[in-house]
Design a protein around this motif. Structure first.
Motif, PDB file in Angstrom:
ATOM      1  N   HIS A 127      -3.539   0.432  12.175  1.00 21.82           N
ATOM      2  CA  HIS A 127      -4.031   1.693  11.582  1.00 21.82           C
ATOM      3  C   HIS A 127      -4.625   1.368  10.199  1.00 21.82           C
ATOM      4  O   HIS A 127      -5.707   1.834   9.842  1.00 21.82           O
ATOM      5  N   ILE A 128      -3.868   0.563   9.432  1.00 23.43           N
ATOM      6  CA  ILE A 128      -4.251   0.288   8.038  1.00 23.43           C
ATOM      7  C   ILE A 128      -5.534  -0.540   7.985  1.00 23.43           C
ATOM      8  O   ILE A 128      -6.482  -0.206   7.267  1.00 23.43           O
ATOM      9  N   THR A 129      -5.585  -1.607   8.800  1.00 24.35           N
ATOM     10  CA  THR A 129      -6.770  -2.479   8.782  1.00 24.35           C
ATOM     11  C   THR A 129      -8.027  -1.699   9.152  1.00 24.35           C
ATOM     12  O   THR A 129      -9.095  -1.870   8.547  1.00 24.35           O
ATOM     13  N   ALA A 130      -7.911  -0.821  10.138  1.00 24.16           N
ATOM     14  CA  ALA A 130      -9.100  -0.071  10.578  1.00 24.16           C
ATOM     15  C   ALA A 130      -9.556   0.899   9.485  1.00 24.16           C
ATOM     16  O   ALA A 130     -10.756   1.030   9.225  1.00 24.16           O
ATOM     17  N   LEU A 131      -8.611   1.560   8.813  1.00 25.75           N
ATOM     18  CA  LEU A 131      -9.009   2.491   7.743  1.00 25.75           C
ATOM     19  C   LEU A 131      -9.640   1.719   6.581  1.00 25.75           C
ATOM     20  O   LEU A 131     -10.592   2.193   5.949  1.00 25.75           O
ATOM     21  N   GLU A 132      -9.129   0.512   6.309  1.00 25.03           N
ATOM     22  CA  GLU A 132      -9.745  -0.321   5.253  1.00 25.03           C
ATOM     23  C   GLU A 132     -11.176  -0.675   5.638  1.00 25.03           C
ATOM     24  O   GLU A 132     -12.083  -0.642   4.803  1.00 25.03           O
ATOM     25  N   ALA A 133     -11.389  -0.994   6.924  1.00 25.83           N
ATOM     26  CA  ALA A 133     -12.749  -1.326   7.385  1.00 25.83           C
ATOM     27  C   ALA A 133     -13.691  -0.136   7.188  1.00 25.83           C
ATOM     28  O   ALA A 133     -14.900  -0.296   7.074  1.00 25.83           O
ATOM     29  N   MET A 134     -13.110   1.074   7.124  1.00 32.13           N
ATOM     30  CA  MET A 134     -13.925   2.277   6.923  1.00 32.13           C
ATOM     31  C   MET A 134     -14.059   2.613   5.433  1.00 32.13           C
ATOM     32  O   MET A 134     -14.515   3.700   5.073  1.00 32.13           O
ATOM     33  N   GLY A 135     -13.608   1.707   4.571  1.00 32.83           N
ATOM     34  CA  GLY A 135     -13.845   1.888   3.133  1.00 32.83           C
ATOM     35  C   GLY A 135     -12.648   2.382   2.350  1.00 32.83           C
ATOM     36  O   GLY A 135     -12.755   2.609   1.137  1.00 32.83           O
ATOM     37  N   ALA A 136     -11.489   2.563   2.991  1.00 32.32           N
ATOM     38  CA  ALA A 136     -10.319   3.053   2.249  1.00 32.32           C
ATOM     39  C   ALA A 136      -9.680   1.919   1.462  1.00 32.32           C
ATOM     40  O   ALA A 136      -9.709   0.764   1.894  1.00 32.32           O
ATOM     41  N   SER A 137      -9.113   2.235   0.287  1.00 31.03           N
ATOM     42  CA  SER A 137      -8.263   1.264  -0.415  1.00 31.03           C
ATOM     43  C   SER A 137      -6.836   1.667  -0.085  1.00 31.03           C
ATOM     44  O   SER A 137      -6.447   2.826  -0.301  1.00 31.03           O
TER      45      SER A 137
END
Ligand code: EPU
Length: 421
Positions: A127-137
């Motif tokens: 979940h975390i890696t995918a949200l980071e790929a979408m620009g989240a810190s």
């Protein structure tokens, strides 16, 4: 804490109605966070996990109205707090489903990091890696996932390392309001993922490919409210059919979706059951015969569901022959085996496989439920036992089976709930 008392030996007989799916209702409720407009969720099951999700939304300031038919209206225009506290997340891991919606709509979210549970370590790294790929810190600190994004999330090409149901759902919800296109590869194909996508599309999202392993989401500026009935619960359906087969009975389950259960129905046929299937019902008849042992291996949909292996272990425990059950989704989902052996079953665990040699009849005993599906399997074991079985810690069962003792009683089972102080 309540306890169930079961006097086994009755062939289940009759008809029951299947409730709405827990694992569909939970993400659909979380989807209510994606819009300022009210979302009405219908066909809601009456379960503790649903109450927990409503409590979680409530502590964020979301308005919830439950009507006399158990339809729930979510209004998140009043949201004031973007945090999911540990006290709720630790009782229900599915709380992680608020992470994607909060972050994409409000630019920040804080969700307690779910720990391991009785069935495995269950990390949320995908979940975390995918949200980071979408620009989240994202920072994981002091037991919390703290996520932020400046402006909107950006569409991304996301490749899931493994198939994750709530991971796919979280990213799909986050992507609905992101800028541009998100492609989720190796996505979960579970019917509950499709149900959520269908609800999101009714809310104005642009999602295609749900039900395949590639889901494409074109982000939109905003979503609107709608009224959405969640799909019937395929795991509840399968559990009652297995109980009917194990007790050599004849049961019709209504208001269900047979095509979501193909792998399970095929195993029931192999066990010797005669099946009749209509558009929204399934009738199973064992004609008083002893079931034959079946072998199976769990894997993501459309393969055999992990949520149904414990129940098949109970069926195999009293079947003719030996069956093997291999669990590939979770690393520790055999806690029920030790309890069944205490009831006279002949089950051996070797790595991630159990070998079950059927015995004529189990013997009732006091047993302890360790997780939701293990509880269901112990109830089935109690139904095919001589003498009385008591199942303790049944709060697990109330998380995922609506009125289980009433439904079983209506099929003739001798089962009752005894409140403990
Ligand atoms: N996994 C990771 N990293 C992640 C996510 C998952 O390693 O970031 C691993 C898990 O540890 C597990 C496997 O991937 O070994 C699959 O887990 P998944 O994420 O698919 O499980 P989940 O989304 O947490 C949902 C259901 C479960 C069901 C599983 C598998 C909901 C609310 N829960 O859990 O339902 O067993 O998918 O189908 O949808 C139940 O209802 O009793 C239940 C446990």
């Amino acid at each position: 804490m309540d306890r169930l008392h079961i006097n086994g030996g009755v062939c289940l007989e009759g008809e029951i109605r299947i409730a709405g799916a827990k694992n569909s209702a939970l993400p659909v409720l979380a989807a209510g966070l994606l819009t300022r407009e009210p979302l009405k969720v219908c066909n809601m099951p009456h379960l503790i996990d649903i109450t927990t999700m409503l409590q979680l939304l409530g502590c964020m300031g979301v308005q919830r109205v439950v009507d006399e038919k158990m339809n729930v209206q979510i209004d998140s225009s009043t949201i004031e707090n973007l945090s999911a506290p540990y006290e709720l997340v630790r009782t229900m891991r599915a709380s992680i489903l608020v992470l994607g919606p909060l972050l994409t709509r409000h630019g920040e979210a804080e969700v307690a990091l779910p720990g391991g549970c009785a069935i495995g370590s269950r990390p949320v790294n995908q979940h975390i890696t995918a949200l980071e790929a979408m620009g989240a810190s994202i920072a994981v600190e002091n037991g919390y996932i703290r996520a932020r994004v400046d402006g909107r999330l950006k569409g991304a090409h996301v490749f899931m390392d493994l198939v994750t149901v709530t991971g796919t759902e979280n990213i799909m919800m986050a992507a609905t309001l992101a800028e541009g296109r998100t492609i989720i590869e190796n996505a979960a194909r579970e019917p509950e993922v499709v149900d959520l996508a269908d609800c999101l599309n009714q809310m104005g999202a642009d999602i295609k490919g749900q039900g395949t392993d590639t889901i494409v989401i074109n982000g939109v500026r905003e979503l609107h409210g709608c009224s959405y009935p969640v799909m019937p619960d395929r795991i509840e359906t399968g559990t009652y059919l297995i109980a009917a087969a194990a007790t050599r009975g004849h049961v019709k389950v209504k208001d269900t979706r047979p095509h979501t259960l193909e792998s399970v129905l095929s195993k029931l046929e192999q066990s010797g059951a005669s099946l009749l299937v209509g558009e929204d019902w399934i009738e199973l008849d064992m004609r008083g015969r002893r079931p034959r042992a079946v072998s199976l291996r769990t894997a993501p949909y459309p393969a055999f569901p992990t949520d149904m292996q414990a129940q098949f272990t109970a069926l195999n425990a009293v079947a003719a022959g030996t069956g093997s059950i291999t669990e590939t989704v979770f690393e520790n989902r055999f806690m029920h085996v030790h309890e069944m052996n205490r009831m006279g079953a002949n089950i051996r665990v070797e790595g991630n496989t159990v070998f079950v040699e059927g015995v004529d009849r189990l013997n009732g005993a006091p047993v302890m439920a360790t997780d939701l599906r293990a509880s269901a399997s112990l109830i089935i074991a109690g139904l095919v036992s001589k003498n009385e079985t008591t199942v303790d810690r049944i709060y697990h069962i109330d998380r995922g089976y609506e009125c289980i003792e009433e439904k079983l009683q209506s099929l003739g089972a001798r089962i009752s709930r005894v409140p403990l102080r």
